[in-house]
Design an enzyme around this catalytic site. Structure first.
Site, PDB file in Angstrom:
ATOM      1  N   HIS A  62       4.816   2.175  -2.314  1.00 27.04           N
ATOM      2  CA  HIS A  62       5.471   0.879  -2.163  1.00 27.04           C
ATOM      3  C   HIS A  62       6.972   1.112  -2.139  1.00 27.04           C
ATOM      4  O   HIS A  62       7.442   2.193  -2.472  1.00 27.04           O
ATOM      5  CB  HIS A  62       5.066  -0.066  -3.290  1.00 27.04           C
ATOM      6  CG  HIS A  62       5.229   0.513  -4.657  1.00 27.04           C
ATOM      7  ND1 HIS A  62       4.312   1.414  -5.183  1.00 27.04           N
ATOM      8  CD2 HIS A  62       6.188   0.365  -5.591  1.00 27.04           C
ATOM      9  CE1 HIS A  62       4.709   1.772  -6.398  1.00 27.04           C
ATOM     10  NE2 HIS A  62       5.846   1.159  -6.665  1.00 27.04           N
ATOM     11  N   GLY A  63       7.720   0.110  -1.776  1.00 23.84           N
ATOM     12  CA  GLY A  63       9.164   0.252  -1.620  1.00 23.84           C
ATOM     13  C   GLY A  63       9.931   0.172  -2.924  1.00 23.84           C
ATOM     14  O   GLY A  63       9.399  -0.188  -3.971  1.00 23.84           O
TER      15      GLY A  63
END
Length: 143
Positions: A62-63
């Site tokens: 995920h970011g």
């Protein structure tokens, strides 16, 4: 897990490295309109900070915090690999990319972790022959 849809579940992962796998699952999020292209680079940055390996052959890239601006709407992408990918010395065959808008990020991680904490659920996903089977596993695991 109504955020997970059939079109985001892929059984044909081609990546050979964790970086390729992050790009592959991230590109599904881009293609499906959940995130802008810059989000994929932020997923790679997050991985450089701390591994997203979760155990049970699962990684959840995920970011970073800065990546939130690239999220248009929450979404998940599931990529299954026939052959294990070396993820910092751990074998990964299931990669689930997350884009959580607003406060949904931790909620999504939590729901995935609950389902995938059970080794049998991960095996069901890895051996599934259809997206419906994967959706069913997540639905049953979050009851």
């Amino acid at each position: 897990m109504s955020i997970l849809v059939k079109g985001n579940i892929r059984f044909n992962g081609q990546a050979k490295t964790k970086e390729e796998a992050i790009r592959e699952v991230g590109n599904v999020l881009v293609e499906q309109g959940y995130v802008g292209a810059t989000y994929v680079e932020k997923m790679l940055e997050r991985e450089a900070l701390t591994s997203t390996f979760m155990g049970n052959m699962l990684a959840i890239p995920h970011g970073t915090e800065e990546a939130k601006a690239a999220i248009m709407t929450s979404g998940l992408a599931v990529m299954v690999y026939a052959n294990p990918i070396d993820w910092n010395g751990e074998a990964v065959r299931l990669v689930i990319g997350i884009a959580g808008a607003g406060g949904e990020h931790l909620e999504l991680l939590s729901q995935i972790a609950i389902v995938c904490a059970e080794e049998e659920n991960v095996e069901r996903i890895l051996n599934a022959s259809s997206a419906d089977e994967v959706l069913q596993t997540f639905a049953e695991g979050n009851e």
